[in-house]
Design a protein around this motif. Structure first.
Motif, short mmCIF file in Angstrom:
data_model
loop_
_atom_site.label_atom_id
_atom_site.label_comp_id
_atom_site.label_asym_id
_atom_site.label_seq_id
_atom_site.Cartn_x
_atom_site.Cartn_y
_atom_site.Cartn_z
N GLY A 116 0.83 -1.19 0.00
CA GLY A 116 0.00 0.00 0.00
C GLY A 116 0.87 1.24 0.00
N ASP A 117 0.63 2.12 0.95
CA ASP A 117 1.43 3.35 1.04
C ASP A 117 2.68 3.16 1.89
OD1 ASP A 117 -0.43 4.74 -0.49
OD2 ASP A 117 -1.61 5.33 1.26
N HIS A 118 2.83 1.99 2.49
CA HIS A 118 3.96 1.76 3.39
C HIS A 118 5.15 1.16 2.64
CE1 HIS A 118 6.28 0.88 6.89
NE2 HIS A 118 6.19 -0.44 6.75
N VAL A 119 6.22 1.91 2.53
CA VAL A 119 7.43 1.44 1.85
C VAL A 119 8.22 0.56 2.81
CG1 VAL A 119 9.59 2.10 0.74
CG2 VAL A 119 7.52 3.46 0.35
N VAL A 120 8.46 -0.68 2.41
CA VAL A 120 9.17 -1.64 3.26
C VAL A 120 10.63 -1.73 2.87
CG1 VAL A 120 9.19 -4.02 4.12
CG2 VAL A 120 7.02 -2.94 3.52
N ILE A 121 10.92 -1.70 1.57
CA ILE A 121 12.29 -1.71 1.06
C ILE A 121 12.40 -0.57 0.05
CG2 ILE A 121 14.09 -3.04 -0.11
CD1 ILE A 121 12.53 -5.58 0.64
N GLU A 122 13.40 0.28 0.24
CA GLU A 122 13.50 1.47 -0.59
C GLU A 122 14.82 1.51 -1.36
OE1 GLU A 122 12.97 6.35 -0.20
OE2 GLU A 122 12.83 5.05 1.57
N ASP A 123 14.74 1.24 -2.67
CA ASP A 123 15.89 1.37 -3.58
C ASP A 123 17.16 0.76 -3.00
OD1 ASP A 123 17.10 2.16 -5.97
OD2 ASP A 123 17.84 4.02 -5.09
N LEU A 124 17.08 -0.52 -2.68
CA LEU A 124 18.17 -1.20 -1.97
C LEU A 124 19.00 -2.04 -2.94
CD1 LEU A 124 17.98 -2.93 1.47
CD2 LEU A 124 19.02 -4.14 -0.44
N SER A 125 20.31 -1.87 -2.85
CA SER A 125 21.25 -2.66 -3.65
C SER A 125 22.28 -3.33 -2.73
CB SER A 125 21.98 -1.79 -4.68
OG SER A 125 21.06 -1.27 -5.64
N LEU A 126 22.58 -4.59 -3.02
CA LEU A 126 23.48 -5.37 -2.16
C LEU A 126 23.92 -6.61 -2.92
CD1 LEU A 126 24.64 -6.13 0.73
CD2 LEU A 126 22.46 -7.33 1.09
N ARG A 127 25.17 -7.03 -2.67
CA ARG A 127 25.66 -8.29 -3.21
C ARG A 127 26.12 -9.19 -2.08
NH1 ARG A 127 29.29 -7.30 -8.70
NH2 ARG A 127 27.65 -6.27 -9.95
N VAL A 128 25.70 -10.45 -2.12
CA VAL A 128 26.16 -11.48 -1.20
C VAL A 128 26.99 -12.46 -2.01
CG1 VAL A 128 25.49 -13.30 0.41
CG2 VAL A 128 24.10 -11.21 0.24
N ALA A 129 28.25 -12.62 -1.64
CA ALA A 129 29.17 -13.43 -2.44
C ALA A 129 28.95 -14.91 -2.24
CB ALA A 129 30.61 -13.06 -2.07
N ASP A 130 29.42 -15.70 -3.18
CA ASP A 130 29.41 -17.16 -3.03
C ASP A 130 30.16 -17.54 -1.75
OD1 ASP A 130 28.06 -17.50 -5.42
OD2 ASP A 130 29.87 -17.84 -6.61
N VAL A 166 24.58 -11.58 7.26
CA VAL A 166 23.49 -11.43 8.22
C VAL A 166 22.83 -10.08 8.05
CG1 VAL A 166 22.81 -11.41 10.65
CG2 VAL A 166 24.62 -12.96 9.86
N LEU A 167 21.49 -10.10 7.91
CA LEU A 167 20.68 -8.89 7.94
C LEU A 167 20.14 -8.73 9.36
CD1 LEU A 167 18.65 -9.35 4.65
CD2 LEU A 167 20.30 -7.53 5.07
N VAL A 168 20.42 -7.59 9.97
CA VAL A 168 19.98 -7.35 11.34
C VAL A 168 19.27 -6.01 11.40
CG1 VAL A 168 22.16 -6.27 12.03
CG2 VAL A 168 20.74 -7.38 13.77
N GLY A 169 18.32 -5.91 12.31
CA GLY A 169 17.60 -4.66 12.46
C GLY A 169 16.35 -4.86 13.29
N PRO A 170 15.69 -3.79 13.66
CA PRO A 170 14.49 -3.91 14.47
C PRO A 170 13.32 -4.47 13.67
CG PRO A 170 14.82 -1.64 13.80
CD PRO A 170 16.03 -2.39 13.36
N SER A 171 12.26 -4.85 14.36
CA SER A 171 11.05 -5.32 13.69
C SER A 171 10.53 -4.22 12.77
CB SER A 171 9.98 -5.67 14.73
OG SER A 171 10.41 -6.73 15.55
N GLY A 172 10.11 -4.63 11.58
CA GLY A 172 9.57 -3.68 10.62
C GLY A 172 10.60 -2.97 9.78
N SER A 173 11.87 -3.35 9.90
CA SER A 173 12.92 -2.67 9.13
C SER A 173 13.02 -3.16 7.69
CB SER A 173 14.28 -2.85 9.82
OG SER A 173 14.61 -4.23 9.92
N GLY A 174 12.36 -4.29 7.37
CA GLY A 174 12.35 -4.80 6.00
C GLY A 174 13.26 -5.98 5.75
N LYS A 175 13.96 -6.45 6.78
CA LYS A 175 14.96 -7.51 6.57
C LYS A 175 14.33 -8.83 6.14
CE LYS A 175 15.26 -8.29 11.59
NZ LYS A 175 14.08 -7.43 11.89
N SER A 176 13.25 -9.26 6.77
CA SER A 176 12.61 -10.52 6.40
C SER A 176 11.96 -10.42 5.02
CB SER A 176 11.57 -10.93 7.44
OG SER A 176 12.19 -11.29 8.66
#
Length: 305
Positions: free
Chosen positions: A12-26, A31-41
């Motif tokens: 809806g109007d709630h942005v959960v992930i905003e223009d995020l770029s990331l690479r995880v190597a082979d 680890v993604l860490v952060g408070p509840s509602g930060s978008g990690k899950s």
């Protein structure tokens, strides 16, 4: 490799992930860490398309996950969650064998892999393979869930707060098991937690998510010693961050080879936090290190620059 390329997701109007770029190597434990509602899950679930993104791309080994058949994609990615989700009418062995069976493995190969994982994850009580989920403790069920995620030898495993509901001793045991398995197999792990200590214990690199963005990405020591801003500094512990640093630095990096000490030796792979605890328990300001040399209290409390 997992790549997030300008990923955006809103409900809806709630942005959960905003223009995020990331690479995880082979082979990386990220680890993604952060408070509840930060978008990690939500971000983690975009990898196996349990969540669909609004803009951007998610790539696995250079292929956009949106273009791949969903069954093929998911069978190639291990997935473990806090609620486990074991099939109640299947035995432990049958639960672990789920994906290899779908992939058409032979019974011989399946049986060998199940036995291997039961051993690796310390599910070695007599008759464990024939037990059903409702007869397992929480820790046992979680171990089975991790074994199922690893069963088909995927190159990538996603883990969404898998140990959050466990008691501290069971949690520590599982953390050690998963870290050892990841190190030995070279499996890429994308792991979500809200616990900063768990993030620093497990992660080769850690990404701190705040309000749908990556506030900082780096090794545990980089986040502790060089927080990007005041918010990151607060999340890594502020003035208490040095105590977390003791938990991510090892004795082997501070051992004095030409020193000797009395007392019970400690392994070189122990953390400085464990060394400090051993010194307090033995009432000593130095301890011998297995393989030679000693660790001194002054080396623990003197923060290197």
């Amino acid at each position: 490799m997992i790549e997030f390329d300008h990923v955006h997701k809103a409900f809806g109007d709630h942005v959960v992930i905003e223009d995020l770029s990331l690479r995880v190597a082979d082979g990386e434990f990220f680890v993604l860490v952060g408070p509840s509602g930060s978008g990690k899950s939500t971000l983690l679930r975009t990898v196996n398309r349990l969540t669909h993104i609004d803009r951007g791309r998610v790539l696995v080994d250079g292929k956009d996950v949106a273009t791949q058949p969903i069954e093929t994609l998911r069978r190639g990615i291990g997935y473990a969650i806090q609620s486990v989700g074991l099939f109640p009418h299947r035995t432990v062995a049958e639960n672990i064998a789920t994906v290899p069976r779908l992939l058409g493995w032979s019974k011989r190969d399946i049986d060998a892999r199940v036995a291997e994982l039961i051993d690796l994850l310390k599910l070695d009580e007599p008759g464990m393979a024939e037990r059903y989920p409702d007869t397992l403790s929480g820790g046992q069920a979680q171990r089975v869930g991790v074994a199922r995620a690893l069963a088909a030898r995927p190159k990538i495993v996603l883990m969404d707060e898998p140990f959050g509901a466990l008691d501290p001793l069971t949690r520590e045991s599982l953390q050690a098991s998963v870290k050892a398995i990841q190190r030995d197999t070279g499996t890429a792990m994308l792991f979500v937690t809200h616990d900063m200590d768990e993030a620093f214990l497990l992660g080769d690199r850690v990404g701190l998510m705040l309000d749908g963005r990556l506030a900082q990405v780096g090794t545990p020591l980089e986040l502790i010693r060089s927080p990007a801003d005041d918010r990151v500094n607060e999340f890594v512990g502020g003035t208490r961050a040095y105590l977390r640093e003791l938990a991510v630095r090892n004795v082997r990096d501070s051992v004095r080879r030409d020193e000797h000490a009395e007392g019970e030796p400690i392994p070189a792979q122990s953390t400085l936090q464990e060394a400090l605890g051993a010194m307090l328990a033995q009432r000593r300001d130095r301890l011998p290190v297995e393989g030679g040399g000693a660790i001194l209290l002054t080396d623990i409390v003197a923060r290197p620059r």
